[in-house]
Write a protein that holds these residues in place. Structure first.
Motif, PDB file in Angstrom:
ATOM      1  N   THR A  19       0.825  -1.208   0.000  1.00 22.78           N
ATOM      2  CA  THR A  19       0.000   0.000   0.000  1.00 22.78           C
ATOM      3  C   THR A  19       0.857   1.254   0.000  1.00 22.78           C
ATOM      4  OG1 THR A  19      -1.784  -1.140   1.166  1.00 22.78           O
ATOM      5  CG2 THR A  19      -1.782   1.275   1.234  1.00 22.78           C
ATOM      6  N   ALA A  20       1.861   1.289   0.869  1.00 20.55           N
ATOM      7  CA  ALA A  20       2.732   2.461   0.945  1.00 20.55           C
ATOM      8  C   ALA A  20       3.571   2.610  -0.315  1.00 20.55           C
ATOM      9  CB  ALA A  20       3.640   2.364   2.168  1.00 20.55           C
ATOM     10  N   ALA A  21       3.998   1.503  -0.899  1.00 19.02           N
ATOM     11  CA  ALA A  21       4.788   1.557  -2.126  1.00 19.02           C
ATOM     12  C   ALA A  21       3.960   2.134  -3.269  1.00 19.02           C
ATOM     13  CB  ALA A  21       5.305   0.173  -2.495  1.00 19.02           C
ATOM     14  N   ALA A  22       2.703   1.696  -3.390  1.00 14.17           N
ATOM     15  CA  ALA A  22       1.826   2.198  -4.447  1.00 14.17           C
ATOM     16  C   ALA A  22       1.546   3.685  -4.256  1.00 14.17           C
ATOM     17  CB  ALA A  22       0.521   1.414  -4.465  1.00 14.17           C
ATOM     18  N   ARG A  23       1.334   4.084  -3.004  1.00 18.13           N
ATOM     19  CA  ARG A  23       1.078   5.493  -2.724  1.00 18.13           C
ATOM     20  C   ARG A  23       2.293   6.345  -3.077  1.00 18.13           C
ATOM     21  NH1 ARG A  23       0.551   5.227   2.515  1.00 18.13           N
ATOM     22  NH2 ARG A  23      -1.586   4.493   2.363  1.00 18.13           N
ATOM     23  N   ALA A  24       3.472   5.881  -2.716  1.00 16.22           N
ATOM     24  CA  ALA A  24       4.696   6.626  -3.027  1.00 16.22           C
ATOM     25  C   ALA A  24       4.905   6.729  -4.533  1.00 16.22           C
ATOM     26  CB  ALA A  24       5.897   5.954  -2.364  1.00 16.22           C
ATOM     27  N   ALA A  25       4.621   5.637  -5.249  1.00 11.81           N
ATOM     28  CA  ALA A  25       4.773   5.650  -6.710  1.00 11.81           C
ATOM     29  C   ALA A  25       3.850   6.680  -7.347  1.00 11.81           C
ATOM     30  CB  ALA A  25       4.504   4.265  -7.284  1.00 11.81           C
ATOM     31  N   ASP A  26       2.596   6.715  -6.914  1.00 11.50           N
ATOM     32  CA  ASP A  26       1.652   7.674  -7.472  1.00 11.50           C
ATOM     33  C   ASP A  26       2.061   9.107  -7.150  1.00 11.50           C
ATOM     34  OD1 ASP A  26       0.080   5.732  -8.651  1.00 11.50           O
ATOM     35  OD2 ASP A  26      -1.369   5.637  -7.002  1.00 11.50           O
ATOM     36  N   THR A  27       2.570   9.317  -5.937  1.00 14.33           N
ATOM     37  CA  THR A  27       3.034  10.651  -5.557  1.00 14.33           C
ATOM     38  C   THR A  27       4.209  11.084  -6.423  1.00 14.33           C
ATOM     39  OG1 THR A  27       2.303  10.355  -3.271  1.00 14.33           O
ATOM     40  CG2 THR A  27       3.972  12.037  -3.665  1.00 14.33           C
ATOM     41  N   ALA A  28       5.146  10.179  -6.644  1.00 16.41           N
ATOM     42  CA  ALA A  28       6.304  10.494  -7.476  1.00 16.41           C
ATOM     43  C   ALA A  28       5.878  10.850  -8.891  1.00 16.41           C
ATOM     44  CB  ALA A  28       7.286   9.327  -7.496  1.00 16.41           C
ATOM     45  N   ARG A  29       4.953  10.079  -9.451  1.00 16.17           N
ATOM     46  CA  ARG A  29       4.458  10.360 -10.799  1.00 16.17           C
ATOM     47  C   ARG A  29       3.834  11.758 -10.872  1.00 16.17           C
ATOM     48  NH1 ARG A  29       2.816   4.629 -10.582  1.00 16.17           N
ATOM     49  NH2 ARG A  29       3.593   3.513 -12.423  1.00 16.17           N
ATOM     50  N   GLU A  30       2.934  12.036  -9.932  1.00 16.40           N
ATOM     51  CA  GLU A  30       2.209  13.298  -9.967  1.00 16.40           C
ATOM     52  C   GLU A  30       3.151  14.497  -9.787  1.00 16.40           C
ATOM     53  OE1 GLU A  30      -0.530  16.309 -10.150  1.00 16.40           O
ATOM     54  OE2 GLU A  30      -0.681  14.229 -10.822  1.00 16.40           O
ATOM     55  N   LEU A  31       4.025  14.421  -8.797  1.00 12.58           N
ATOM     56  CA  LEU A  31       4.914  15.547  -8.536  1.00 12.58           C
ATOM     57  C   LEU A  31       5.934  15.743  -9.649  1.00 12.58           C
ATOM     58  CD1 LEU A  31       5.514  15.124  -4.688  1.00 12.58           C
ATOM     59  CD2 LEU A  31       4.045  16.787  -5.844  1.00 12.58           C
ATOM     60  N   MET A  32       6.445  14.656 -10.208  1.00 12.09           N
ATOM     61  CA  MET A  32       7.390  14.810 -11.313  1.00 12.09           C
ATOM     62  C   MET A  32       6.686  15.411 -12.521  1.00 12.09           C
ATOM     63  SD  MET A  32      10.653  14.443 -11.712  1.00 12.09           S
ATOM     64  CE  MET A  32      11.224  13.130 -10.601  1.00 12.09           C
ATOM     65  N   GLY A  33       5.436  15.025 -12.727  1.00 14.71           N
ATOM     66  CA  GLY A  33       4.666  15.635 -13.801  1.00 14.71           C
ATOM     67  C   GLY A  33       4.520  17.128 -13.603  1.00 14.71           C
ATOM     68  N   GLU A  34       4.218  17.547 -12.371  1.00 14.82           N
ATOM     69  CA  GLU A  34       4.093  18.975 -12.079  1.00 14.82           C
ATOM     70  C   GLU A  34       5.413  19.700 -12.310  1.00 14.82           C
ATOM     71  OE1 GLU A  34       2.534  19.586  -8.178  1.00 14.82           O
ATOM     72  OE2 GLU A  34       0.762  18.346  -8.528  1.00 14.82           O
ATOM     73  N   ALA A  35       6.510  19.081 -11.926  1.00  9.37           N
ATOM     74  CA  ALA A  35       7.822  19.715 -12.130  1.00  9.37           C
ATOM     75  C   ALA A  35       8.112  19.897 -13.617  1.00  9.37           C
ATOM     76  CB  ALA A  35       8.917  18.877 -11.469  1.00  9.37           C
ATOM     77  N   PHE A  36       7.786  18.909 -14.422  1.00  4.37           N
ATOM     78  CA  PHE A  36       8.033  19.015 -15.860  1.00  4.37           C
ATOM     79  C   PHE A  36       7.157  20.092 -16.499  1.00  4.37           C
ATOM     80  CE2 PHE A  36      10.887  15.595 -15.663  1.00  4.37           C
ATOM     81  CZ  PHE A  36      11.426  15.329 -16.919  1.00  4.37           C
ATOM     82  N   VAL A  37       5.953  20.278 -16.010  1.00  3.94           N
ATOM     83  CA  VAL A  37       5.107  21.353 -16.533  1.00  3.94           C
ATOM     84  C   VAL A  37       5.786  22.702 -16.311  1.00  3.94           C
ATOM     85  CG1 VAL A  37       2.919  22.587 -16.204  1.00  3.94           C
ATOM     86  CG2 VAL A  37       2.941  20.093 -16.337  1.00  3.94           C
ATOM     87  N   ALA A  38       6.392  22.883 -15.151  1.00  6.97           N
ATOM     88  CA  ALA A  38       7.099  24.134 -14.866  1.00  6.97           C
ATOM     89  C   ALA A  38       8.398  24.250 -15.667  1.00  6.97           C
ATOM     90  CB  ALA A  38       7.406  24.227 -13.369  1.00  6.97           C
ATOM     91  N   GLU A  39       9.047  23.137 -15.904  1.00  5.46           N
ATOM     92  CA  GLU A  39      10.319  23.157 -16.632  1.00  5.46           C
ATOM     93  C   GLU A  39      10.131  23.404 -18.126  1.00  5.46           C
ATOM     94  OE1 GLU A  39      13.131  20.268 -13.869  1.00  5.46           O
ATOM     95  OE2 GLU A  39      12.224  19.446 -15.687  1.00  5.46           O
ATOM     96  N   PHE A  40       8.963  23.023 -18.654  1.00  5.53           N
ATOM     97  CA  PHE A  40       8.707  23.156 -20.095  1.00  5.53           C
ATOM     98  C   PHE A  40       7.423  23.951 -20.337  1.00  5.53           C
ATOM     99  CE2 PHE A  40      11.336  19.384 -19.591  1.00  5.53           C
ATOM    100  CZ  PHE A  40      12.274  19.513 -20.615  1.00  5.53           C
ATOM    101  N   PRO A  41       7.422  25.237 -19.981  1.00  2.00           N
ATOM    102  CA  PRO A  41       6.191  26.040 -20.103  1.00  2.00           C
ATOM    103  C   PRO A  41       5.753  26.259 -21.547  1.00  2.00           C
ATOM    104  CG  PRO A  41       8.062  27.442 -19.585  1.00  2.00           C
ATOM    105  CD  PRO A  41       8.544  26.030 -19.434  1.00  2.00           C
ATOM    106  N   HIS A  42       6.665  26.066 -22.502  1.00  2.00           N
ATOM    107  CA  HIS A  42       6.335  26.250 -23.918  1.00  2.00           C
ATOM    108  C   HIS A  42       5.704  25.004 -24.533  1.00  2.00           C
ATOM    109  CE1 HIS A  42      10.347  24.566 -23.453  1.00  2.00           C
ATOM    110  NE2 HIS A  42      10.207  24.008 -24.642  1.00  2.00           N
TER     111      HIS A  42
END
Length: 265
Positions: free
Chosen positions: A74-97
């Motif tokens: 359960t904790a592993a799945a939660r951490a994986a989903d968090t990593a996916r979501e946050l990395m996605g948010e970071a890439f949106v900021a890194e590639f605004p164009h």
């Protein structure tokens, strides 16, 4: 090598996957069904906000590894989903164009490339935990078995590079980044001389993030050095998220301040 880091103390047939679920998916697949609106209009994030988002994504990736080792599905799945979501948010900021849907998916794929790297480098521990705790195979992106031969020769590195090529396709990064970043991760995981490889890979990504900005070679080199220093700091992280993220947040904030300033010129 003269870098900022040096001066800072411190094969086969894979089923397909969706963006946001833990799946047995191996080979990344193109998709037009994504969660975010496909637009280039992003809410502006401050350098400190993006720094925290990125660092928390990496902390969640580490958390997935730790929880898989501990046999906590359960904790592993939660951490994986968090990593996916946050990395996605970071890439949106890194590639605004880039349309935010594509940038977010690139971040998801990047996180999943990291998951495969973890499964290569922790194969014995993960296989043992899976056997002892009956972890569901869908928690893993590979077959979670120990492969014969040295880690550097594991055929799953080809999968890491495939995920990174998908990253490149979504945010218009040269495919050379995929092979260069894979080489960096290989060397880093084996505690070999990884810093030059890391800087070389990151300069390719920076070329896309700067999006034609008239940055000098010295500007790019300095940002790459910040990246190398951040990786070195991450290697020293402990178990406390606030302490770990806070310890390197200033460095990563400075990186984003310079990156955003260069893009604004």
């Amino acid at each position: 090598m003269t870098t900022l880091a040096a001066g800072v103390a411190w094969h086969a047939n894979y089923p397909h996957m969706s963006e946001s679920t833990n799946s047995l998916a191996r080979e990344p697949v193109r998709t037009t069904t994504v969660r975010r609106t496909d637009t280039t209009t992003h809410d502006a994030q401050s350098p400190s906000d993006v720094a925290e988002t990125l660092l928390r994504a990496f902390y969640a990736q580490d958390g997935r590894e730790a929880q898989l080792r501990a046999g906590d599905a359960t904790a592993a799945a939660r951490a994986a989903d968090t990593a996916r979501e946050l990395m996605g948010e970071a890439f949106v900021a890194e590639f605004p164009h880039v349309p935010s849907a594509r940038a977010h998916l690139a971040g998801v794929r990047f996180a999943e490339a990291l998951f495969v790297q973890d499964e290569i480098e922790n194969a014995e521990a993960f296989a043992s935990a899976a056997a002892e705790s009956d972890l569901d195979e869908t928690l893993f992106l590979t077959d979670a078995t120990v492969h014969e031969g040295p880690v550097l020769a594991d055929p799953r590195w080809e999968l890491v590079e495939a995920y990174l090529r998908d990253v490149c396709d979504h945010v218009d990064v040269d495919h050379d980044y995929a092979s260069a970043q894979t080489r960096f991760w290989k060397l880093h995981g084996q505690t070999m001389n990884w810093m030059d490889a890391a800087a070389s890979a990151h300069r390719i990504k920076l070329d896309a993030m700067l999006d034609g900005t008239d940055a000098t070679a010295a500007d790019v080199a300095r940002l790459a050095d910040y990246f190398v220093a951040g990786v070195a700091a991450h290697d020293e992280w402990g178990d406390d998220e606030v302490e770990a993220v806070g310890g390197v947040a200033g460095l990563v904030t400075s990186y984003y301040e310079e990156l955003f300033a260069l893009r604004a010129d």
